[in-house]
Design a protein around this motif. Structure first.
Motif, short mmCIF file in Angstrom:
data_model
loop_
_atom_site.label_atom_id
_atom_site.label_comp_id
_atom_site.label_asym_id
_atom_site.label_seq_id
_atom_site.Cartn_x
_atom_site.Cartn_y
_atom_site.Cartn_z
N THR A 33 1.06 -1.43 -0.44
CA THR A 33 -0.11 -0.35 0.38
C THR A 33 1.07 1.31 0.10
O THR A 33 0.63 2.19 -0.16
CB THR A 33 -0.46 0.23 1.37
OG1 THR A 33 0.19 0.42 2.62
CG2 THR A 33 -2.03 -1.35 1.48
N GLN A 35 1.44 2.66 2.69
CA GLN A 35 1.24 3.46 3.87
C GLN A 35 2.41 3.05 5.03
O GLN A 35 3.08 2.16 5.06
CB GLN A 35 -0.13 2.76 4.26
CG GLN A 35 -1.31 3.38 3.08
CD GLN A 35 -1.28 4.90 3.47
OE1 GLN A 35 -0.96 5.67 3.93
NE2 GLN A 35 -1.95 5.15 1.42
N ARG A 95 5.50 13.53 5.29
CA ARG A 95 4.53 12.53 5.96
C ARG A 95 4.85 11.35 7.26
O ARG A 95 4.54 10.93 8.15
CB ARG A 95 3.90 11.54 5.59
CG ARG A 95 3.56 11.87 3.88
CD ARG A 95 2.71 11.37 2.83
NE ARG A 95 1.91 11.89 1.80
CZ ARG A 95 0.47 11.97 1.60
NH1 ARG A 95 0.08 11.87 2.04
NH2 ARG A 95 0.11 12.93 0.89
#
Ligand code: GLU
Length: 379
Positions: A33, A35, A95
């Protein structure tokens, strides 16, 4: 220091004062992903909070900027060019920093983002700057989260891997322990994925050619990670008097696990960090100037104090901040050497003056000390 658990509740990190934890992309970022693995990160943050409650200053060196950022730029499914990696890092680093801020914020811990280049750790003037900033952050109770400054570091001047970056940071801040969290629980006599006869190595006391042979060759096209860069990191750490562990990081709470005796390879140095730093200053660096002290300053140095500008009577040679200089007594005899916090021109301006006058004399608020006691070696 023994690396084995002593008594219960008193694990391998007992006695650690300043610790670096290196976290690789493969642990932090989900492959499919792209993530950040928040539950895993929260668990690491719990471990870090527990360490700090015990008074252990902790710095994190984290990869993952490129792995997180590439997805947002649609850069998937193929190898990236250097400038694409740099673009991905610029996107991902934000992030990453936010994720650390959230995870450690749950414990009321302030996070400080520090992006370094190879030069910042090797060039002496910048080395002193980065060292002072990191120690100031630790003194203020923040957790530095460090990565390479990927957007400005180009091929020739970059670390490329955070294993060595973490070891350089350990050297720079005189950390006593470095933990590389990895997908494997340490060094094996040969590659355990290919050879059943591979045996785990619990402790290494020097990076000999036999030890290097255990890491094998770097995989083709390799750019970061792997056992080869971990041993390169171990060399830097051991020379800096910092012990280092390679430990498996994939489970939750890997640092607590290590503390409770999880298998790892420990690389054990022969000297303490400060002794090693002083050895580096004494042996490796060529002095490019000299400063002469008055009798009062000589006495203060003998008592283990730092050298203040007030005690300096003469400055010889031309040097920059962070260079090594000889330190001489009033009769000209060499007393030792140290890394000086001012250039020759600025040192001449402030010599003989009180530290509180530095700002008025130079137009900036420099360090109080001409040579900090950690940067000074007496003969
Ligand atoms: N600095 C790179 C990143 O954040 C990682 C380097 C490494 O993999 O060690 O993506």
């Amino acid at each position: 220091m023994s690396t084995r658990a002593r008594k219960s509740g008193d694990g391998v990190l007992a006695g650690t004062r300043r610790l670096i934890v290196k976290i690789g992309s493969a642990l932090l970022v989900d492959d499919t992903t792209g993530q950040i693995r928040r539950l895993w990160l929260d668990a690491i943050a719990d471990d870090v909070a527990a360490l700090r409650r015990r008074g252990i200053e902790t710095l994190i060196v984290s990869s993952g900027a490129i792995a997180v950022g590439r997805r947002h730029l649609g850069l998937t499914g193929r190898a990236l060019k250097l400038e694409e990696k740099q673009a991905a890092a610029a996107t991902g680093q934000i992030r990453l920093a936010h994720a650390y801020q959230d995870a450690l914020g749950r414990h009321g811990i302030t996070v400080a983002q520090v992006l370094l280049t190879l030069d910042d750790t090797e060039e002496r003037r910048r080395h002193l700057n980065a060292r002072s900033t990191l120690t100031a952050l630790l003194a203020l109770g923040a957790v530095p989260v460090i990565n390479e400054n990927d957007t400005v570091a180009t091929a020739e001047i970059r670390f490329g891997d955070n294993d060595r970056l973490a070891a350089r940071v350990a050297q720079m801040v005189s950390a006593d322990t470095l933990v590389l969290l990895s997908d494997i629980d340490g060094l094996y006599t040969c590659d355990p994925r290919r050879d059943e006869a591979a045996r785990h190595v619990p402790e290494v006391r020097g990076i000999t050619s036999d030890i290097e042979a255990m890491a094998g060759e770097a995989p083709p096209g390799y750019s970061s990670g792997g056992m080869v860069t971990k041993l390169a990191a171990a060399k830097i750490a051991l020379a800096a008097g910092c012990r280092m562990a390679i430990a498996r990081g994939s489970g939750e709470h890997p640092i607590a696990g290590l503390e409770n005796g999880a298998r790892a390879t420990w690389f054990v140095p022969s000297a303490e960090p400060l002794t090693a730093r002083k050895g580096w200053i004494a042996g490796r660096l060529n002095p490019v100037g000299a400063i002469t002290l008055d009798a009062g300053a000589v006495k203060a140095l003998g008592q283990g104090k730092s050298l203040l500008p007030a005690g300096v009577v003469q400055v010889d040679g031309s040097f920059e901040r962070g260079d090594a200089v000889l330190v001489r007594g009033p009769d000209g005899a060499t007393l030792g050497r140290g890394l000086i916090a001012y250039s020759a021109a600025d040192a001449r301006r402030i010599m003989g003056h009180k530290s509180r006058e530095i700002e008025a004399l130079l137009g900036y608020r420099g360090r109080d000390e001409m040579i900090h006691r950690d940067d000074l070696v007496l003969d």
